[in-house]
Write an enzyme that holds these catalytic residues in place. Structure first.
Site, PDB file in Angstrom:
ATOM      1  N   GLY A 116       1.182  -1.495   0.147  1.00 63.56           N
ATOM      2  CA  GLY A 116      -0.060  -0.096   0.000  1.00 63.56           C
ATOM      3  C   GLY A 116       0.787   1.477   0.284  1.00 63.56           C
ATOM      4  CB  SER A 120       5.172  -0.371  -8.219  1.00 70.19           C
ATOM      5  OG  SER A 120       4.461   0.549  -8.823  1.00 70.19           O
ATOM      6  CG  ASP A 166       3.651   0.870 -10.889  1.00 75.23           C
ATOM      7  OD1 ASP A 166       3.825   2.903 -11.510  1.00 75.23           O
ATOM      8  OD2 ASP A 166       2.487   0.664 -11.173  1.00 75.23           O
ATOM      9  CE1 TYR A 215      -3.999   4.369 -11.970  1.00 74.44           C
ATOM     10  CE2 TYR A 215      -5.099   2.379 -13.107  1.00 74.44           C
ATOM     11  CZ  TYR A 215      -4.170   3.502 -13.487  1.00 74.44           C
ATOM     12  OH  TYR A 215      -3.287   3.336 -14.136  1.00 74.44           O
TER      13      TYR A 215
END
Ligand code: GLA
Length: 373
Positions: A116, A120, A166, A215
């Site tokens: 969290g 990544s 990422d 997101y």
């Protein structure tokens, strides 16, 4: 890290690993929420990440254990849908996307701040297992291809609609460099980080919340902006064109994307000429745009960015990654690192009583790799 993963492997599986895989986490210096808008991003792989001790499995299942998260669900190849209901879904996503053939025993250790943190860890886990299967099954994929396959796995197997930043950073990192990546062409321009500058993670110690739904909502709002404007991606837009958008929320989201792409272009030349004033203003403007137009910051992220900017040696600071909690990143003159750290932590603690910050200097590092033992 290698020793911890190896010891975990021995105690979980009672044998010796045959390979060690390593994959870094990442920070992003600038270019946030624009990878899925065909923009330009500026991440660096960091010296914190995932180390996995690995060997072919004695049976037909892949077995997993993590030092931080405990045992994962075992799975057969090819992995079934739906994805396992534990952290095993990431290695399973890799196996699904790259067409893995050999079941493995995998023991994972992470040096990234707790799950969290926004650095990544999931991309690092995908890439650590991707380089392992790439080697053991002799698949011959390039790092960029592995990143694409890992993104496919995360999108279609795990069901998270992320961009490719990422995975690319974790696969293609270069020591001492940040990577300026043009997303439509996936062309990577490595830019050295000046020797007198340090990259510093500012972990707010707050978990990310609503990250997934927030997101996906932001992605849909960008798609809606494109529909209204009749364009394929927001890379084609400019500020005057955005005047055609009447919905104020959609307009703000698109404005963040258009202005962030411009900032990212300017950032590359500012870094190349060591123009620290310009670097600082661009980072601060990026944070403000993520806070006010894209609305993905939190009070804790705003506080830690403000605390950093007021502390000695700070060139600039901004939230890094998706936002909704987690970490920010600062560029700091190395000679001021100690006073920067103590002052940033102290200012943050005096404002935010409910979480403990963690200020961590990191180094730009190489991408994912595998070592045969
Ligand atoms: C997450 C996603 C990336 C990118 C960032 C925001 O980290 O996985 O693809 O969209 O958010 O820049």
């Amino acid at each position: 890290m290698i020793e911890e993963a190896t010891n975990l492997f021995r105690s979980a599986f009672g044998t010796e690993p045959t390979h060690i895989a390593q994959a870094p986490g990442r920070i992003n210096l600038i270019g946030e929420h624009i990878d899925y808008n065909d923009g330009i991003v500026f991440p660096a792989a960091i010296n914190l990440g995932i180390t996995a001790a690995i060997a072919p499995s004695p049976d037909d299942q892949t077995h997993l254990i993590s030092a931080q998260l405990g045992p994962g669900e075992s799975f057969r190849l090819p992995p079934d849908f739906p994805a396992p209901n534990s952290w095993s879904k990431y290695p399973a996503a890799t196996a699904w996307a790259i067409g893995a053939k050999t079941p493995l025993q995998i023991a994972v250790n992470s040096s990234l701040p707790a799950a969290g943190g926004g650095l990544s860890s999931s991309a690092a886990l995908l890439l650590a297992t991707a380089v392992a299967w790439n080697e053991i099954d002799k698949l011959g994929h390039s790092p960029t291809r592995l990143a694409q396959l890992c993104q496919l796995g995360e999108n279609q197997y795990v069901g998270v609609n992320c961009g490719i930043m990422d995975q690319l950073a974790s696969a293609c990192g270069i020591a001492g460099h940040a990577l300026q990546i043009d997303i439509p062409t996936l062309q990577i321009n490595p830019v050295p980080i000046p020797a007198d500058l340090s990259i510093v993670i500012l972990d707010t110690g707050t978990p990310r919340s609503l990250a997934e739904s927030g997101y996906n909502e932001r992605r849909q709002q960008c798609e809606e902006a494109c529909r209204i404007l009749g364009i394929g991606t927001l890379r084609e837009a400019n500020l005057p064109l955005l005047e055609l958008i009447l919905n104020p929320t959609i307009k703000k989201r698109a404005r963040h994307v258009v202005t962030e792409i411009e900032r990212t272009k300017k950032f590359a030349s500012a870094l190349a000429t060591s123009d620290y004033d310009q670097i600082g203003s661009l980072m601060v403007a990026s944070h403000a745009s993520l806070r006010d137009d894209y609305e993905v910051s939190t009070p804790e992220l705003d506080t830690i960015v403000q605390a950093a900017i007021q502390s000695p040696g700070c060139i600039g600071a901004r939230l890094t990654g998706a936002g909704f909690g987690g970490a920010a990143v600062a560029l700091v003159q190395t000679e001021f690192l100690n006073s920067f750290t103590s002052e940033t932590e102290q200012i943050y603690r005096s404002t935010v009583k409910t979480s403990d910050p963690n200020v961590i200097p990191v180094h730009p590092s190489p991408g994912a790799s595998i070592l045969r033992i």
